[in-house]
Design an enzyme around this catalytic site. Structure first.
Site, PDB file in Angstrom:
ATOM      1  CB  SER A 144     -45.352  -0.940  13.262  1.00 12.75           C
ATOM      2  OG  SER A 144     -45.455  -0.083  12.148  1.00 12.75           O
ATOM      3  CE1 TYR A 157     -48.691  -4.487  10.608  1.00  6.81           C
ATOM      4  CE2 TYR A 157     -48.342  -2.113  10.455  1.00  6.81           C
ATOM      5  CZ  TYR A 157     -47.832  -3.393  10.558  1.00  6.81           C
ATOM      6  OH  TYR A 157     -46.472  -3.589  10.623  1.00  6.81           O
TER       7      TYR A 157
HETATM    8  N1  LIG Z   1     -41.630  -3.828   6.581  1.00  8.19           N
HETATM    9  C1  LIG Z   1     -42.044  -2.754   7.244  1.00  8.19           C
HETATM   10  O1  LIG Z   1     -42.174  -1.652   6.676  1.00  8.19           O
HETATM   11  C2  LIG Z   1     -42.303  -2.837   8.717  1.00  8.19           C
HETATM   12  C3  LIG Z   1     -42.394  -1.630   9.451  1.00  8.19           C
HETATM   13  C4  LIG Z   1     -42.637  -1.674  10.804  1.00  8.19           C
HETATM   14  C5  LIG Z   1     -42.811  -2.896  11.440  1.00  8.19           C
HETATM   15  N2  LIG Z   1     -42.744  -4.055  10.713  1.00  8.19           N
HETATM   16  C6  LIG Z   1     -42.935  -5.317  11.439  1.00  8.19           C
HETATM   17  O2  LIG Z   1     -41.739  -6.063  11.368  1.00  8.19           O
HETATM   18  C7  LIG Z   1     -42.047  -7.463  11.471  1.00  8.19           C
HETATM   19  C8  LIG Z   1     -41.359  -8.213  10.337  1.00  8.19           C
HETATM   20  O3  LIG Z   1     -41.858  -7.723   9.097  1.00  8.19           O
HETATM   21  P1  LIG Z   1     -41.050  -7.828   7.727  1.00  8.19           P
HETATM   22  O4  LIG Z   1     -41.153  -6.504   7.087  1.00  8.19           O
HETATM   23  O5  LIG Z   1     -39.730  -8.448   7.937  1.00  8.19           O
HETATM   24  O6  LIG Z   1     -42.047  -8.800   6.934  1.00  8.19           O
HETATM   25  P2  LIG Z   1     -41.810 -10.044   5.959  1.00  8.19           P
HETATM   26  O7  LIG Z   1     -40.606  -9.829   5.137  1.00  8.19           O
HETATM   27  O8  LIG Z   1     -43.110 -10.287   5.310  1.00  8.19           O
HETATM   28  O9  LIG Z   1     -41.496 -11.225   6.994  1.00  8.19           O
HETATM   29  C9  LIG Z   1     -42.476 -11.627   7.918  1.00  8.19           C
HETATM   30  C10 LIG Z   1     -42.031 -12.910   8.594  1.00  8.19           C
HETATM   31  O10 LIG Z   1     -43.058 -13.281   9.525  1.00  8.19           O
HETATM   32  C11 LIG Z   1     -43.486 -14.607   9.233  1.00  8.19           C
HETATM   33  N3  LIG Z   1     -44.883 -14.794   9.567  1.00  8.19           N
HETATM   34  C12 LIG Z   1     -45.965 -14.157   9.049  1.00  8.19           C
HETATM   35  N4  LIG Z   1     -47.087 -14.667   9.558  1.00  8.19           N
HETATM   36  C13 LIG Z   1     -46.710 -15.648  10.432  1.00  8.19           C
HETATM   37  C14 LIG Z   1     -47.408 -16.565  11.259  1.00  8.19           C
HETATM   38  N5  LIG Z   1     -48.749 -16.590  11.318  1.00  8.19           N
HETATM   39  N6  LIG Z   1     -46.692 -17.448  12.006  1.00  8.19           N
HETATM   40  C15 LIG Z   1     -45.351 -17.445  11.958  1.00  8.19           C
HETATM   41  N7  LIG Z   1     -44.627 -16.615  11.191  1.00  8.19           N
HETATM   42  C16 LIG Z   1     -45.310 -15.729  10.432  1.00  8.19           C
HETATM   43  C17 LIG Z   1     -43.209 -14.780   7.744  1.00  8.19           C
HETATM   44  O11 LIG Z   1     -43.053 -16.142   7.370  1.00  8.19           O
HETATM   45  P3  LIG Z   1     -44.238 -17.079   6.817  1.00  8.19           P
HETATM   46  O12 LIG Z   1     -45.100 -16.232   5.916  1.00  8.19           O
HETATM   47  O13 LIG Z   1     -43.507 -18.171   6.144  1.00  8.19           O
HETATM   48  O14 LIG Z   1     -44.957 -17.548   8.056  1.00  8.19           O
HETATM   49  C18 LIG Z   1     -41.875 -14.053   7.615  1.00  8.19           C
HETATM   50  O15 LIG Z   1     -40.814 -14.904   7.992  1.00  8.19           O
HETATM   51  C19 LIG Z   1     -43.566  -7.553  11.455  1.00  8.19           C
HETATM   52  O16 LIG Z   1     -44.038  -7.669  12.766  1.00  8.19           O
HETATM   53  C20 LIG Z   1     -44.002  -6.219  10.865  1.00  8.19           C
HETATM   54  O17 LIG Z   1     -45.282  -5.860  11.260  1.00  8.19           O
HETATM   55  C21 LIG Z   1     -42.476  -4.045   9.375  1.00  8.19           C
END
Ligand SMILES: NC(=O)c1ccc[n+]([C@@H]2O[C@H](COP(=O)([O-])OP(=O)(O)OC[C@H]3O[C@@H](n4cnc5c(N)ncnc54)[C@H](OP(=O)(O)O)[C@@H]3O)[C@@H](O)[C@H]2O)c1
Length: 242
Positions: A144, A157
């Site tokens: 991130s 985080y």
């Molecule tokens: N959205 C942003 O602004 C942003 C920015 C920079 C980086 N990121 C990174 O991008 C990645 C994806 O984020 P996103 O925005 O797509 O979030 P999201 O829509 O909340 O999706 C997160 C995914 O991770 C899974 N997950 C969470 N905890 C888990 C666990 N303990 N074991 C297995 N799966 C798990 C969730 O499924 P379940 O809850 O069903 O397990 C879901 O499928 C993350 O690493 C996040 O830190 C996001």
């Protein structure tokens, strides 16, 4: 579908139930890969699997909590039983609990580290044990922009994502003799459920889309064999360069 460099490649994608992981699994399938998808929520994985299959590829959903080391080993075992190999691992699953350092509970601090850092480590270690004997493989870690600069209330985080960047670079170094490539992507704000939960009132016009990050994953995987793109920072056009 015409053949591409991804045709028939087996790609494990964590956190593929929604958001960036789902978009990545679908984009990889559209490019010819067969995804093994992991998350905790079975219904969301099934929805992703339907979309992958409608792109004409095989999909193996495996309900997995990446904070559970044995579950990560089982995920990789299931992928090997089904496909016999793992070509690609996308460590995308992640989560965030925010709070100023003086307010943050130990449980919330550990939560960020457990999912984002330890989960990436557990899945990488398990997948590498399958990739190293084949002397090939590609790992992309989703960190991130929070791993590159400080944001108020994001101490745990930010620290977890900075650690993912550091781990990725050590892995890249250690795995070069085995022909395995490791990249890290650092996106800014992506319009997903995570962003909605963290910033419910923010206008997300112009934010990065999950599909933009998925496209960047394919771009990294497509790099010619004589070069490596260690780290890719993705930001909104309107934001400041990092
Ligand atoms: N959205 C942003 O602004 C942003 C920015 C920079 C980086 N990121 C990174 O991008 C990645 C994806 O984020 P996103 O925005 O797509 O979030 P999201 O829509 O909340 O999706 C997160 C995914 O991770 C899974 N997950 C969470 N905890 C888990 C666990 N303990 N074991 C297995 N799966 C798990 C969730 O499924 P379940 O809850 O069903 O397990 C879901 O499928 C993350 O690493 C996040 O830190 C996001």
């Amino acid at each position: 579908m015409t053949d591409s460099f991804l045709t028939g490649r087996v790609a494990v994608v964590t956190g593929a139930g929604r958001g960036i992981g789902r978009a990545t699994a679908i984009t990889l399938a559209q490019a010819g890969a067969d995804p093994v998808i992991a998350a905790r929520t079975a219904s969301e994985l099934e929805e992703t699997a339907r979309e992958v299959e409608s792109a004409g590829r095989f999909c193996l959903p495996v309900v997995t909590d990446i904070t559970d080391e044995a579950a990560c080993d089982r995920l990789i075992d299931r992928a090997l039983e089904r496909f016999g190999k793992i070509d690609i691992l996308i460590n995308n699953a992640g989560a965030a609990r925010f709070g100023a350092v003086w307010d943050l509970s130990t449980a919330d601090f550990d939560f960020n580290l457990d999912v984002n850092l330890r989960g990436t480590f557990f899945c990488s270690r398990a997948a590498l044990r399958a990739m190293m004997p084949r002397r090939s493989g590609h790992i992309v870690n989703i960190a991130s922009s929070s791993g590159k600069k400080p944001y108020v209330s994001q101490g745990a985080y930010c620290a977890s994502k900075a650690a993912v960047i550091s781990l990725s670079k050590v892995m890249a170094l250690e795995l070069r003799p085995y022909g395995i490539r490791v990249n890290v992507i650092c996106p800014g704000g992506v319009d997903t459920r995570m962003a909605e939960e963290i910033h419910p009132t923010r206008d997300k016009t112009g934010w990065i889309r999950a599909e933009d990050v998925a496209g960047a994953v394919v771009y990294l995987l497509s790099a010619p064999s004589n070069i490596v793109l260690d780290e890719l920072v993705i930001r909104r056009f309107e934001s400041e360069p990092m």
